[in-house]
Design a protein around this motif. Structure first.
Motif, PDB file in Angstrom:
ATOM      1  N   PRO A   1       0.804  -1.229   0.000  1.00  0.00           N
ATOM      2  CA  PRO A   1       0.000   0.000   0.000  1.00  0.00           C
ATOM      3  C   PRO A   1       0.837   1.279   0.000  1.00  0.00           C
ATOM      4  O   PRO A   1       0.485   2.254  -0.673  1.00  0.00           O
ATOM      5  N   LEU A   2       1.937   1.297   0.746  1.00  0.00           N
ATOM      6  CA  LEU A   2       2.787   2.489   0.790  1.00  0.00           C
ATOM      7  C   LEU A   2       3.423   2.745  -0.570  1.00  0.00           C
ATOM      8  O   LEU A   2       3.512   3.886  -1.024  1.00  0.00           O
ATOM      9  N   MET A   3       3.863   1.678  -1.220  1.00  0.00           N
ATOM     10  CA  MET A   3       4.463   1.815  -2.544  1.00  0.00           C
ATOM     11  C   MET A   3       3.455   2.353  -3.551  1.00  0.00           C
ATOM     12  O   MET A   3       3.728   3.317  -4.282  1.00  0.00           O
ATOM     13  N   VAL A   4       2.269   1.749  -3.575  1.00  0.00           N
ATOM     14  CA  VAL A   4       1.237   2.155  -4.536  1.00  0.00           C
ATOM     15  C   VAL A   4       0.828   3.599  -4.308  1.00  0.00           C
ATOM     16  O   VAL A   4       0.662   4.373  -5.259  1.00  0.00           O
TER      17      VAL A   4
ATOM     18  N   SER B   1      15.384   8.186   0.389  1.00  0.00           N
ATOM     19  CA  SER B   1      14.164   8.420  -0.376  1.00  0.00           C
ATOM     20  C   SER B   1      14.010   9.893  -0.721  1.00  0.00           C
ATOM     21  O   SER B   1      13.702  10.253  -1.868  1.00  0.00           O
ATOM     22  N   GLU B   2      14.245  10.755   0.248  1.00  0.00           N
ATOM     23  CA  GLU B   2      14.124  12.194   0.023  1.00  0.00           C
ATOM     24  C   GLU B   2      15.209  12.705  -0.925  1.00  0.00           C
ATOM     25  O   GLU B   2      14.931  13.440  -1.868  1.00  0.00           O
ATOM     26  N   VAL B   3      16.446  12.290  -0.670  1.00  0.00           N
ATOM     27  CA  VAL B   3      17.572  12.791  -1.455  1.00  0.00           C
ATOM     28  C   VAL B   3      17.475  12.355  -2.909  1.00  0.00           C
ATOM     29  O   VAL B   3      17.593  13.168  -3.840  1.00  0.00           O
TER      30      VAL B   3
ATOM     31  N   ILE C   1      10.853   5.869  -7.046  1.00  0.00           N
ATOM     32  CA  ILE C   1      11.992   5.645  -6.157  1.00  0.00           C
ATOM     33  C   ILE C   1      11.591   5.795  -4.696  1.00  0.00           C
ATOM     34  O   ILE C   1      11.941   4.972  -3.845  1.00  0.00           O
ATOM     35  N   ALA C   2      10.832   6.846  -4.416  1.00  0.00           N
ATOM     36  CA  ALA C   2      10.372   7.064  -3.037  1.00  0.00           C
ATOM     37  C   ALA C   2       9.500   5.906  -2.569  1.00  0.00           C
ATOM     38  O   ALA C   2       9.645   5.418  -1.439  1.00  0.00           O
ATOM     39  N   GLY C   3       8.595   5.443  -3.431  1.00  0.00           N
ATOM     40  CA  GLY C   3       7.728   4.330  -3.067  1.00  0.00           C
ATOM     41  C   GLY C   3       8.498   3.050  -2.818  1.00  0.00           C
ATOM     42  O   GLY C   3       8.200   2.304  -1.877  1.00  0.00           O
ATOM     43  N   ALA C   4       9.506   2.790  -3.658  1.00  0.00           N
ATOM     44  CA  ALA C   4      10.308   1.578  -3.494  1.00  0.00           C
ATOM     45  C   ALA C   4      11.099   1.608  -2.190  1.00  0.00           C
ATOM     46  O   ALA C   4      11.181   0.603  -1.472  1.00  0.00           O
ATOM     47  N   ILE C   5      11.686   2.751  -1.876  1.00  0.00           N
ATOM     48  CA  ILE C   5      12.485   2.847  -0.654  1.00  0.00           C
ATOM     49  C   ILE C   5      11.596   2.771   0.587  1.00  0.00           C
ATOM     50  O   ILE C   5      11.954   2.122   1.585  1.00  0.00           O
ATOM     51  N   LEU C   6      10.439   3.407   0.534  1.00  0.00           N
ATOM     52  CA  LEU C   6       9.509   3.316   1.664  1.00  0.00           C
ATOM     53  C   LEU C   6       9.027   1.882   1.850  1.00  0.00           C
ATOM     54  O   LEU C   6       8.880   1.410   2.991  1.00  0.00           O
ATOM     55  N   ALA C   7       8.767   1.193   0.756  1.00  0.00           N
ATOM     56  CA  ALA C   7       8.351  -0.199   0.841  1.00  0.00           C
ATOM     57  C   ALA C   7       9.466  -1.062   1.433  1.00  0.00           C
ATOM     58  O   ALA C   7       9.206  -1.960   2.243  1.00  0.00           O
ATOM     59  N   PHE C   8      10.698  -0.794   1.042  1.00  0.00           N
ATOM     60  CA  PHE C   8      11.835  -1.530   1.603  1.00  0.00           C
ATOM     61  C   PHE C   8      11.923  -1.326   3.114  1.00  0.00           C
ATOM     62  O   PHE C   8      12.106  -2.286   3.874  1.00  0.00           O
ATOM     63  N   ALA C   9      11.768  -0.078   3.554  1.00  0.00           N
ATOM     64  CA  ALA C   9      11.842   0.214   4.984  1.00  0.00           C
ATOM     65  C   ALA C   9      10.701  -0.459   5.737  1.00  0.00           C
ATOM     66  O   ALA C   9      10.901  -0.993   6.833  1.00  0.00           O
ATOM     67  N   LYS C  10       9.501  -0.443   5.154  1.00  0.00           N
ATOM     68  CA  LYS C  10       8.355  -1.104   5.787  1.00  0.00           C
ATOM     69  C   LYS C  10       8.585  -2.603   5.869  1.00  0.00           C
ATOM     70  O   LYS C  10       8.270  -3.239   6.889  1.00  0.00           O
ATOM     71  N   ALA C  11       9.117  -3.188   4.797  1.00  0.00           N
ATOM     72  CA  ALA C  11       9.383  -4.629   4.784  1.00  0.00           C
ATOM     73  C   ALA C  11      10.413  -5.010   5.841  1.00  0.00           C
ATOM     74  O   ALA C  11      10.320  -6.080   6.459  1.00  0.00           O
ATOM     75  N   MET C  12      11.392  -4.145   6.062  1.00  0.00           N
ATOM     76  CA  MET C  12      12.407  -4.417   7.087  1.00  0.00           C
ATOM     77  C   MET C  12      11.775  -4.488   8.480  1.00  0.00           C
ATOM     78  O   MET C  12      12.256  -5.223   9.352  1.00  0.00           O
TER      79      MET C  12
END
Length: 232
Positions: free
Chosen positions: A107-110, A218-220, A152-163
């Motif tokens: 959901p965060l990625m989408v 994600s921001e940078v 890119i932001a969605g992918a990184i946020l999804a990675f952090a959530k998955a962690m």
């Protein structure tokens, strides 16, 4: 870090990174398709799809994990044929942890990708279409570069959530050291052992560091890509 962590602790960190990377990489193409459909297409069941995508955000994670067990367990609706026909097993495997983490992070990625698509003026896409460009070519040459920061932001946020995923993962694949024990599961295990608070705190600090690094990147990265696209 290798000296600071025991082999068991390092296994949990490495497994979490592996699970999160796979969860993000595999779900990204589907996340892009779903985000584009929700942002640009009108079709029957659109609101139902939107609800299903965001359901993991509001359901208790344990419920999501139990539903995954019913669906992808060895005797599950999809798990049994996958095991018998293709030898693919998710339950109590690291691949199942990646599946659970990917669903919880989806959901965060989408949402991040969808917001970036909705920010693109449809007139730009229409103008490219009037010049004879096909829809796939318009997407690749016009839409995709403009929404790249959101992807890119969605992918990184999804990675952090998955962690950080715990509830669905431990319900679906249990907490097996070296096989399905991710960082959150390891923290939980050490907190159940007398005197394990110190070890748990080390893993907590690693989790915080990874999450903060992911958010910072994600921001940078998103800003740099946006500036480059804007400069063009």
């Amino acid at each position: 870090m290798a000296d600071w962590l025991t082999p068991e602790e390092w296994q949990a960190v490495a497994l979490s990174l592996r699970v999160s990377l796979w969860a993000t990489a595999v779900s990204l193409p589907l996340g892009l398709l779903v985000a584009y459909a929700l942002a640009r297409w009108t079709f029957p069941g659109r609101q139902l799809l939107n609800g299903l995508v965001h359901l993991p955000l509001i359901l208790p994670p344990v419920v999501t994990g139990y539903l995954l067990l019913l669906t992808f367990g060895r005797r599950g609706v999809l798990g049994e044929p996958l095991d018998e026909w293709f030898g693919i097993v998710f339950a109590f495997r690291w691949t199942g942890a990646a599946l659970a983490a990917g669903i919880m992070a989806f959901p965060l990625m989408v949402r991040a990708i969808r917001l970036s698509i909705e920010a693109v003026d449809p007139k730009l896409e229409q103008a490219a279409g009037t010049l004879g460009a096909s829809r796939p070519w318009v997407f690749l040459t016009v839409t995709l570069p403009l929404i790249l920061p959101g992807i890119i932001a969605g992918a990184i946020l999804a990675f952090a959530k998955a962690m950080g995923e715990f509830g669905a993962t431990i319900t679906f694949v249990s907490n097996i050291p070296g096989q399905t024990q991710t960082l959150p599961s390891a923290i939980y295990s050490f907190l159940q052992v007398p005197g394990g608070e110190g070890t748990a705190m080390k893993l907590v600090l690693i989790s915080i560091a990874v999450a903060m690094t992911a958010l910072f990147l994600s921001e940078v990265v998103a800003r740099k890509v946006a500036a480059r696209v804007g400069g063009r």
